[in-house]
Structure formats: structure tokens, C-alpha cells
Design an enzyme around this catalytic site. Structure first.
Site, PDB file in Angstrom:
ATOM      1  N   GLU A   1      -4.542   3.446   6.337  1.00 58.89           N
ATOM      2  CA  GLU A   1      -4.490   3.193   4.895  1.00 58.89           C
ATOM      3  C   GLU A   1      -5.354   4.226   4.151  1.00 58.89           C
ATOM      4  O   GLU A   1      -5.004   4.669   3.064  1.00 58.89           O
ATOM      5  CB  GLU A   1      -5.012   1.772   4.624  1.00 58.89           C
TER       6      GLU A   1
ATOM      7  N   ARG B   1       0.837  -1.219   0.000  1.00 55.99           N
ATOM      8  CA  ARG B   1       0.000   0.000   0.000  1.00 55.99           C
ATOM      9  C   ARG B   1       0.867   1.263   0.000  1.00 55.99           C
ATOM     10  O   ARG B   1       0.537   2.256   0.647  1.00 55.99           O
ATOM     11  CB  ARG B   1      -0.946   0.047   1.213  1.00 55.99           C
TER      12      ARG B   1
ATOM     13  N   SER C   1     -10.569  -1.188   4.198  1.00 54.19           N
ATOM     14  CA  SER C   1      -9.758  -1.294   5.419  1.00 54.19           C
ATOM     15  C   SER C   1      -9.238   0.075   5.842  1.00 54.19           C
ATOM     16  O   SER C   1      -8.688   0.812   5.032  1.00 54.19           O
ATOM     17  CB  SER C   1      -8.554  -2.206   5.172  1.00 54.19           C
TER      18      SER C   1
END
Ligand SMILES: Cc1cc2nc3c(=O)[nH]c(=O)nc-3n(C[C@H](O)[C@H](O)[C@H](O)COP(=O)(O)OP(=O)(O)OC[C@H]3O[C@@H](n4cnc5c(N)ncnc54)[C@H](O)[C@@H]3O)c2cc1C
Length: 313
Positions: free
Chosen positions: A299, A171, A229
Site C-alpha cells: 500500500e 486503495r 499499513s
């Protein structure tokens, strides 16, 4: 001379319309370009002091309630071209513009008998967002399949870049070279990517997509506004498990709730403010730190100013 088709510029655009959380403040201006050429010309013409912020499908994004003092550029529906090419090294290549939805890329590759794109079927963003986030799941990630990307900088310059030009991780994607020019950190936007997948079977790809999507339906609160998420998984562990072990499933701030179905998701129960959501994120982060000694890293991207900051300004 061919007349350039222009997109649509609005002022004080409510960003809850453009993010999957269906919450948050307004953008000072918002531009929906017609196509790639129009986008390049728009970026070139805007005053250099104006902050531009690109948004795909807003599935990983929250704009604070005090708004974003920038011109948001909406990529979805604007940069939507796809093309199939071939070369001697990779065989079939997909050239896909940044505004194309990731599930569409998965379906396109699958129909062509290419395997490896199935994971994109359940990621409800654009290809541009997937490149910016190195989106992934179930052991696959976007940059595993990138042959090259085309980018645009704040001065309207278009470049072709190779994966080697970036630091790429879980990520995480960052240009190694520092490009100045006043876009968001990173200095360039993705216009398109050239993607390669493995020759295989269309039926197998379809089956795998079906399987991955049914796993999501079983475990994620897809019927409530959310942004996927909230936190990255810490090395060797799962953010959801840590949050759950702190007894935080179902915890609320205002109309934002830690999903009882998936502890790493925060859902909007209806009418949540960006402040409700951000406060709950910070509360979860603090609790997990206090009880488990793990500092969870966010995130989702949160931009703009709080209502208090907006009043002072
Ligand atoms: C139900 C659900 C499930 C999800 N599951 C997953 C998952 O399994 N794996 C995963 O990784 N993510 C997942 N996500 C999160 C999200 O879908 C991904 O991060 C997705 O890649 C974001 O794409 P987007 O177009 O919505 O980006 P946005 O949310 O619009 O933007 C995210 C960031 O990318 C930047 N950006 C967007 N487009 C560009 C561009 N063209 N050039 C440069 N920067 C750009 C934006 O400025 C912003 O900083 C999920 C989200 C939801 C709601």
C-alpha cells in the site's frame, strides 16, 4: 498588475524531513508553492523534461536512499483553503484544497453537524493524499464523499472531473482517460475536492471521532515513526493476521522493525535507512508468500533510486 507571490525552491532537499518514516534520501529539487495560483504558474514554467512529484504529508511514502531525481512539490501548507457551499442535490458542500490535513476536514465537517467524515480524523495525511490513495478505514473511504475534483496537468491545465472519470477501488484510484505530460502515473494532480457528507449531529460526530482515535491509540504504534499499513488487506482477510501468523512481529532489518504492536506496521527504531525499511517489507512479503501462499500487495509508495543505482548513474 498584481504581482504573483512565489514559493520557495531548494536543491538537494532531505526527504526524511517530509515523510512520516523520518528516513530516506534527498530530492534533487523541492518546491513549496505559496498557493494554488503560484503552483499552476510553477508547473507551467518548468521545463517539460523535468519530472515533478507531489508530496502531501508523506505519511504513505518512502524515498530510496539514492534520492529522487525530480522536483518534489510540497502541498501541505500551500493549498490550504476551505470553503462552504450549498446545492439543491447535496445540501452543504465542502470545497477543500488538496494540502489541507485530512483530520482538519473531519473536524470541520463535524463542527458543522455533518456526519460521515469522522474516519478522516485518524488519517495523518492531506486531502490530496487521501484522494490519490482512496484512503479509508473502519468501513469508510474518501471517494464515497467526492462530488467532484479539480485537477492540474503537467502543462498547467486545470480541469474539473467527476468520480465517473476514475476507476475507484480499495486503495486504488486511476484516471480512465490516459493523460500524457510527464507527471507521475495518472498524469494529473488533485488541487481540491468538493465533498458531501450527511446532515446529522455535531455531538455524535465528535463522539465517533473520539472513539475511532482511541481505537488507533490502543492498536497502532503511534509513538514511533511509521507509514501506516504496509500492505493492503487481501480479499476476505487481514494482512496483519497473516504476518503475525508467520511469527514476524518484532522482526528487524537494521533499525527497521515489524511493530510488535501491529504486524502490518513497520517502525523506524531510530536511524533506519530506506533500504532497511524496503528490505524488511520484501522479507515479510516473501515469508507470507512462502508460508501462507498469499501475495501481499504494497500500500505504501516507494520512489527514487537505491544508493547502488545512484552510484552507477
Ligand atoms: C499512523 C498512520 C495511520 C494511517 N492510517 C491510515 C488509514 O487508516 N487508512 C488509510 O487509507 N491510510 C492510512 N495511513 C496512510 C496515509 O496516511 C494515507 O495514505 C494518506 O492518505 C496519505 O496522504 P499524504 O498526504 O501523507 O500522502 P503522501 O504520503 O504525501 O503521498 C502518497 C501518494 O499520494 C500522492 N499524492 C499526494 N498528494 C497528491 C495530490 N494532491 N494529487 C495527486 N497525488 C497526490 C503522492 O504522489 C504519493 O504517490 C496511515 C498512515 C499513518 C502514518
Amino acid at each position: 498588475m498584481v504581482q504573483l507571490e512565489r514559493g520557495n525552491l531548494t536543491c538537494r532537499e532531505p526527504m526524511d524531513r517530509h515523510v512520516s518514516w523520518r528516513a530516506g534520501g534527498v530530492a534533487a529539487r523541492c518546491y513549496a508553492p505559496r498557493n494554488r495560483q503560484d503552483l499552476i504558474s510553477f508547473v507551467t514554467d518548468r521545463p517539460g523534461s523535468e519530472m515533478l512529484y507531489v508530496v502531501g504529508l508523506g505519511s504513505n511514502l518512502l524515498v530510496r536512499d539514492g534520492g529522487l531525481d525530480a522536483t518534489v512539490v510540497l502541498m501541505h501548507g500551500a493549498l490550504r483553503e476551505t470553503e462552504v457551499n450549498h446545492d439543491g442535490t447535496h445540501g452543504t458542500l465542502l470545497d477543500v484544497e488538496a494540502g489541507v490535513a485530512a483530520p482538519k476536514v473531519a473536524r470541520m465537517a463535524g463542527r458543522m453537524g455533518l456526519e460521515g467524515a469522522e474516519f478522516l480524523a485518524g488519517i495523518p495525511g492531506t486531502l490530496g493524499g487521501a484522494l490519490a490513495m482512496n484512503a479509508g478505514c473502519y468501513g469508510s473511504q474518501t471517494w464515497d464523499h467526492v462530488v467532484s475534483v479539480m485537477t492540474l496537468d503537467r502543462n498547467g491545465k486545470v480541469r474539473v472531473r467527476q468520480p465517473d472519470d476514475y476507476d475507484i477501488g480499495y486503495r486504488h484510484v486511476a484516471l480512465k482517460e490516459v493523460v500524457t505530460g510527464g507527471l507521475e502515473p495518472g498524469g494529473e494532480w488533485f488541487l481540491s475536492a468538493r465533498l458531501a457528507f450527511t446532515p446529522g449531529s455535531a455531538a455524535r460526530a465528535r463522539e465517533k471521532m473520539r472513539d475511532l482515535l482511541s481505537r488507533r491509540v490502543a492498536t497502532q504504534p503511534l509513538d514511533q515513526p511509521n507509514a501506516g499499513s504496509i500492505f493492503r488487506n487481501p480479499e476476505g482477510g487481514f494482512a496483519a493476521r497473516l504476518i503475525e501468523s508467520c511469527g514476524l512481529k518484532g522482526a528487524r532489518v537494521g533499525q527497521a522493525q515489524v511493530s510488535p504492536r501491529h504486524a502490518n506496521f513497520i517502525v523506524n527504531l531510530g536511524g533506519a535507512t530506506a533500504s532497511d525499511i524496503e528490505s524488511l517489507i520484501l522479507e515479510v512479503q516473501e515469508e507470507v508468500w512462502a508460508r501462507q501462499g498469499v501475495k501481499l500487495v504494497m500500500e505504501v509508495r516507494i520512489v527514487g533510486q537505491s544508493e547502488k543505482q545512484a552510484e552507477v548513474a
